[in-house]
Every structure is written in structure tokens, then in C-alpha cells.
Design a protein around this motif. Sequence first.
Motif, PDB file in Angstrom:
ATOM      1  N   ILE A 135       0.814  -1.213   0.000  1.00 26.46           N
ATOM      2  CA  ILE A 135       0.000   0.000   0.000  1.00 26.46           C
ATOM      3  C   ILE A 135       0.849   1.266   0.000  1.00 26.46           C
ATOM      4  CG2 ILE A 135      -0.239   0.137   2.524  1.00 26.46           C
ATOM      5  CD1 ILE A 135      -3.182   0.975   2.033  1.00 26.46           C
ATOM      6  N   GLY A 136       2.054   1.229   0.589  1.00 25.70           N
ATOM      7  CA  GLY A 136       2.894   2.429   0.585  1.00 25.70           C
ATOM      8  C   GLY A 136       3.563   2.655   1.928  1.00 25.70           C
ATOM      9  N   VAL A 137       3.567   3.903   2.360  1.00 27.36           N
ATOM     10  CA  VAL A 137       4.187   4.283   3.636  1.00 27.36           C
ATOM     11  C   VAL A 137       3.159   4.104   4.752  1.00 27.36           C
ATOM     12  CG1 VAL A 137       5.169   6.190   4.969  1.00 27.36           C
ATOM     13  CG2 VAL A 137       5.778   5.893   2.554  1.00 27.36           C
ATOM     14  N   CYS A 138       3.570   3.419   5.814  1.00 28.16           N
ATOM     15  CA  CYS A 138       2.667   3.104   6.915  1.00 28.16           C
ATOM     16  C   CYS A 138       3.148   3.783   8.196  1.00 28.16           C
ATOM     17  CB  CYS A 138       2.612   1.593   7.138  1.00 28.16           C
ATOM     18  SG  CYS A 138       2.146   0.667   5.647  1.00 28.16           S
ATOM     19  N   ALA A 139       2.236   4.442   8.891  1.00 28.66           N
ATOM     20  CA  ALA A 139       2.514   4.984  10.217  1.00 28.66           C
ATOM     21  C   ALA A 139       2.034   3.975  11.246  1.00 28.66           C
ATOM     22  CB  ALA A 139       1.813   6.325  10.410  1.00 28.66           C
ATOM     23  N   LEU A 140       2.928   3.557  12.127  1.00 26.84           N
ATOM     24  CA  LEU A 140       2.637   2.497  13.090  1.00 26.84           C
ATOM     25  C   LEU A 140       2.723   3.072  14.498  1.00 26.84           C
ATOM     26  CD1 LEU A 140       4.918  -0.241  11.459  1.00 26.84           C
ATOM     27  CD2 LEU A 140       2.539   0.354  10.878  1.00 26.84           C
ATOM     28  N   ILE A 141       1.589   3.194  15.156  1.00 21.00           N
ATOM     29  CA  ILE A 141       1.531   3.778  16.490  1.00 21.00           C
ATOM     30  C   ILE A 141       1.143   2.672  17.474  1.00 21.00           C
ATOM     31  CG2 ILE A 141       0.472   5.536  17.943  1.00 21.00           C
ATOM     32  CD1 ILE A 141      -0.038   7.199  15.456  1.00 21.00           C
ATOM     33  N   SER A 142       2.053   2.343  18.381  1.00 21.90           N
ATOM     34  CA  SER A 142       1.845   1.186  19.249  1.00 21.90           C
ATOM     35  C   SER A 142       1.776   1.597  20.721  1.00 21.90           C
ATOM     36  CB  SER A 142       2.958   0.151  19.024  1.00 21.90           C
ATOM     37  OG  SER A 142       4.231   0.735  19.164  1.00 21.90           O
ATOM     38  N   PRO A 143       1.172   0.748  21.567  1.00 23.65           N
ATOM     39  CA  PRO A 143       0.951   1.074  22.974  1.00 23.65           C
ATOM     40  C   PRO A 143       2.041   0.535  23.878  1.00 23.65           C
ATOM     41  CG  PRO A 143      -0.239  -0.911  22.435  1.00 23.65           C
ATOM     42  CD  PRO A 143       0.514  -0.517  21.181  1.00 23.65           C
ATOM     43  N   TRP A 144       1.888   0.781  25.183  1.00 23.91           N
ATOM     44  CA  TRP A 144       2.899   0.390  26.155  1.00 23.91           C
ATOM     45  C   TRP A 144       2.615  -0.957  26.817  1.00 23.91           C
ATOM     46  CZ3 TRP A 144       0.129  -0.398  30.457  1.00 23.91           C
ATOM     47  CH2 TRP A 144      -1.035   0.373  30.644  1.00 23.91           C
ATOM     48  N   ASN A 145       1.378  -1.461  26.738  1.00 25.93           N
ATOM     49  CA  ASN A 145       1.058  -2.636  27.553  1.00 25.93           C
ATOM     50  C   ASN A 145       1.633  -3.935  26.979  1.00 25.93           C
ATOM     51  OD1 ASN A 145      -0.892  -2.268  25.461  1.00 25.93           O
ATOM     52  ND2 ASN A 145      -2.215  -3.774  26.442  1.00 25.93           N
ATOM     53  N   TRP A 146       1.790  -4.001  25.657  1.00 26.68           N
ATOM     54  CA  TRP A 146       2.559  -5.059  24.998  1.00 26.68           C
ATOM     55  C   TRP A 146       3.594  -4.323  24.161  1.00 26.68           C
ATOM     56  CZ3 TRP A 146       2.167 -10.400  25.453  1.00 26.68           C
ATOM     57  CH2 TRP A 146       1.136 -10.851  26.270  1.00 26.68           C
ATOM     58  N   PRO A 147       4.613  -3.771  24.802  1.00 25.75           N
ATOM     59  CA  PRO A 147       5.454  -2.757  24.153  1.00 25.75           C
ATOM     60  C   PRO A 147       6.271  -3.264  22.985  1.00 25.75           C
ATOM     61  CG  PRO A 147       6.371  -3.405  26.276  1.00 25.75           C
ATOM     62  CD  PRO A 147       5.009  -4.014  26.190  1.00 25.75           C
ATOM     63  N   ILE A 148       6.633  -4.546  22.983  1.00 25.50           N
ATOM     64  CA  ILE A 148       7.417  -5.084  21.873  1.00 25.50           C
ATOM     65  C   ILE A 148       6.493  -5.778  20.871  1.00 25.50           C
ATOM     66  CG2 ILE A 148       9.446  -6.446  21.247  1.00 25.50           C
ATOM     67  CD1 ILE A 148      10.016  -6.557  24.330  1.00 25.50           C
ATOM     68  N   GLN A 149       5.619  -6.632  21.394  1.00 26.78           N
ATOM     69  CA  GLN A 149       4.836  -7.487  20.504  1.00 26.78           C
ATOM     70  C   GLN A 149       3.925  -6.699  19.573  1.00 26.78           C
ATOM     71  OE1 GLN A 149       3.628 -11.477  21.528  1.00 26.78           O
ATOM     72  NE2 GLN A 149       1.487 -10.845  21.399  1.00 26.78           N
ATOM     73  N   THR A 150       3.231  -5.702  20.103  1.00 24.87           N
ATOM     74  CA  THR A 150       2.304  -4.958  19.241  1.00 24.87           C
ATOM     75  C   THR A 150       3.051  -4.241  18.132  1.00 24.87           C
ATOM     76  OG1 THR A 150       0.914  -4.609  21.191  1.00 24.87           O
ATOM     77  CG2 THR A 150       0.384  -3.342  19.226  1.00 24.87           C
ATOM     78  N   GLY A 151       4.176  -3.625  18.471  1.00 24.78           N
ATOM     79  CA  GLY A 151       4.973  -2.958  17.446  1.00 24.78           C
ATOM     80  C   GLY A 151       5.528  -3.926  16.424  1.00 24.78           C
ATOM     81  N   VAL A 152       5.963  -5.094  16.888  1.00 24.58           N
ATOM     82  CA  VAL A 152       6.516  -6.097  15.968  1.00 24.58           C
ATOM     83  C   VAL A 152       5.452  -6.619  15.013  1.00 24.58           C
ATOM     84  CG1 VAL A 152       7.370  -8.480  15.872  1.00 24.58           C
ATOM     85  CG2 VAL A 152       8.497  -6.812  17.345  1.00 24.58           C
ATOM     86  N   ILE A 153       4.251  -6.899  15.523  1.00 24.35           N
ATOM     87  CA  ILE A 153       3.185  -7.382  14.628  1.00 24.35           C
ATOM     88  C   ILE A 153       2.923  -6.373  13.525  1.00 24.35           C
ATOM     89  CG2 ILE A 153       0.725  -7.922  14.496  1.00 24.35           C
ATOM     90  CD1 ILE A 153       0.980  -9.138  17.313  1.00 24.35           C
TER      91      ILE A 153
END
Length: 483
Positions: A135-153
Amino acid sequence: MRQHPHLYIDGRWTEPVEPHEVELVDPTREEPFARVALGGAADADRAVAAARDAFKTFSTTSPAERIAVIDRVIDVYESYADEFSELIAREVGIPVGNRAQVTGPAQHMRVARDIVREYPFESRIGNAIVRREPIGVCALISPWNWPIQTGVIKLVYALVAGCTMVAKPSLNSAASGVLLAKVLHEAEVPPGVFNLVNGRGREVGDTLSHHPGVDLISFTGSTAAGKQVGAAAAGTVKRVCLELGGKSATVVLPDADLERAARWNVQRCFFNAGQSCHAPSRMLVHESQVEQVVPFLVDEARRFRLGDPLDSSTTMGPVVSAAQFKSIKEHIQSGLDEGARLVTGGLERPDGLDRGYFVQPTVFTGVTPDMRIGREEIFGPVLAVLPYRDEDDALRIANDSPYGLGGFVFGGDRENARRVANGLRAGRISYNGAATDSYTPMGGYKESGIGRSMGRFGLEEYLEVKSVYGFEDEAQALPTLFG
């Protein structure tokens, strides 16, 4: 004190355009332990420009080339597993014994890699070619409660799709975001493909949500913040993927194993100190059986060992911040004020813990659907037990919520339990405590979100669909999409 003075843009560690920083507070000791650089709108612009430039070439790479990138990331990530574990204990209070927070991200990377090996980026309908393109450029905004996993997914499915990205972790978990950027740098992800801009939501997050150079925004966080992201993104008609709040219900049917249901619900609800969007924070029990489950709920809640998350024997650490601590206490007070029955826990700090944002595992019975603790997402170790008259009443209560992220059913008659499961208006339903699967989609109904993450459904959030006509011979060599 740890120092993280740089952002990560276009394959380089760089200072913000206007240098600012934030102190991260250790929630166990209530004192700063790290300083992290904060970016602003100008830094977000720089990161988007780098991602757009990198997209020109990265979007043309083959699945095999992107798989090779993921394999390198997995290898480097696993070499930092212990450092991640220690960091998130200091940063957000997650016990080092909670290895799922650290091992889970590598598993999700492997799942994404394996899916893309077999994924048909080109298929046919009749004589037309159907292409799926990044799709192009993606902005990924992730939370603190699963700080690594959510960002990695988020980032791994963007990577395997051929997208480029700008990541903005929560400020509460900004240091683990920096460490994750270090992993991708050492894994030699091409410059500009992954960019990290730590910053405040009202500056960096808002800039990315409005930015005409961003094609997709993936946000995980509160429903209130998600609504703001969606409204901002509408101006440029970018794709929006939102995983938002939850107030998930467990329906305990009269023929269920009551002890198993009660103990499982407490463990699942209070895991991560209750700071999980899927937490089953409402437990619906037949009105004739509420008193039978109370001893099991109380006993299981008191089994948690609260303490320093750096201690391997700790099973529940503090909640993330003073603000979260205050909010949870206010919800517990509201339960007391509105007439719910407190059976364990409460407002007082746990014995022996006079410092840190520690909340006792707390259970209320006699909760009605109109009480705050029966309706609002508390995001802490607080369980509300609600009575119901019959199954129709249970479904009415469970579905009478603006949220629809998860749901749970316990019962003996499988056919009847499946009927109840099908009646729950939520994105993920588990029967008798069945484990979830990383290949299956995750997302919510109603105000719990838009779109899905994980597995094939998660990959397709990062892909556009194109129909191509006139290449009949070429189309015949492709797999058929339908029929």
C-alpha cells in the motif's frame, strides 16, 4: 541513568530537529531511570520523506528477499531477548518471568514470514489478473502494555508486504522502541524502510495521521485516541487500522466447571496487571451460582505474587504510571460507592509495598451493567462479576457494550456453548479457555476497532488490490481466486 538521545531516520541515528527529551519513570521505584529523545512534526516529516524514497525500491523486492530480511531480524532480535525482558520490567513493570512478552514477537515474525512464502500476490478471476501490491508508507503507532509485541506485529506484516514505515511507540515504552530500532539496524533492514520517531501523540501522532505522504495508519490504543486518529486520517482518505479498547465478557454457563472457569478468568483477567485490551474483566455467572464461584475467585486472586518485576518469582508488577494508578483507584472507589460487593482486594496498597504503583488484585460481585466498573475499561487488575437470569439475558448483558474485542464462554454442552459463542458480538471468542492462534485474525467489533491484524488477514491490511485486463494467456497460469 540510561540515555537515548537519537531518533532513527533513513538508516541513521539522528538528533531531533528541535532537541527535546522525556524522562521515563520506573513504576516500581517511582523514579526516573532513562531519558529519551523526543521528535516533533519536522522529524515526522523527515521520516515520512525517507520512507517514501525507500518505498520506490523496497516495494519491488521479491517475497524471497523480504523473507531474508525477516530471518535476519529474528536472529538479531533473539540475541537481545534478555535485554528486552529487563528493559520492559524497568519501563512498564512487566515481570521478567512473563516471557511471552519477549518470545511472542519472534513467533509472530516467523508466522508472517511463513505466510508470505505461500501467499498468492497474483491470482485470477476469469481472464483478469488480480494483483496485491504494497500500500505504501505506513505509520505504526503502538501502545505500552505489549510494548514489543504490538509494534513487531505491525512492522513485520508491513515488511513482508513490501511497505515502508514510520513507527511511534508510546512514550511510556519509548526505550524499548529504541532497542527495537537497534535490532532492525543491526539486521541491515535497508535505509528508510523502518524509521523511529519517539514523540507525543499530539505532535508526532497527529502529524502522521494528517500526513499526505502516509498511505496507512495502524493504531493500537484507547478508543478515544483512536477516534481522533480516524478523524485526522479522513482528510487524506488513508487506510486506517484500529485496535482499540475492550470490556470483554466471560459467559459461564450453568453446566460449566465453575472452579475451572473462575480460576481461568482470574488468571486471564489479571495477567499483565489487568493491562490487556482482551482481558475478560466482566464475568457473567448464573444468579444461582454466584456464591459458588466466589471462593475460587478469591483464592486465585490471592495467589498472585506482587513485587519487583525484576524478581523472577514475581507474577504481578506495578501498573504503568501514576496516572494509570489513579484511574484504577477511582474505578475501585466507584464500585464501592455504587454498591458493588468487594470480595477481595481494594484501595489499599498490597502488604509490604509502600512504594510503586501496585494495585491489589480486586474482585467485585453484585455488579450491575449500569455501574462504571461494569461498563468502562479499567485497564487494571479489577474483575466485575455480574449475575444473569438465563442465556438470553447473558447475551444481552455481554453485548450491551460499546466494545466488542473479545469474548469467552465456559460450558459443558458444546453445541449450546457454540450457540452462545456465535451470539457474542466480538472479534475473538474462546471456549473453555482455548488458546488463540497467531495465524488467525485479531480485531474488534463496534468501538473496539477497524480492520484486523495477524495472519493472512493482517497481511492484507497492508496491500492494495489491482485488477489487470487484457493478459488472458498470462492469467491462465495463475491460481484461481474464486471457483
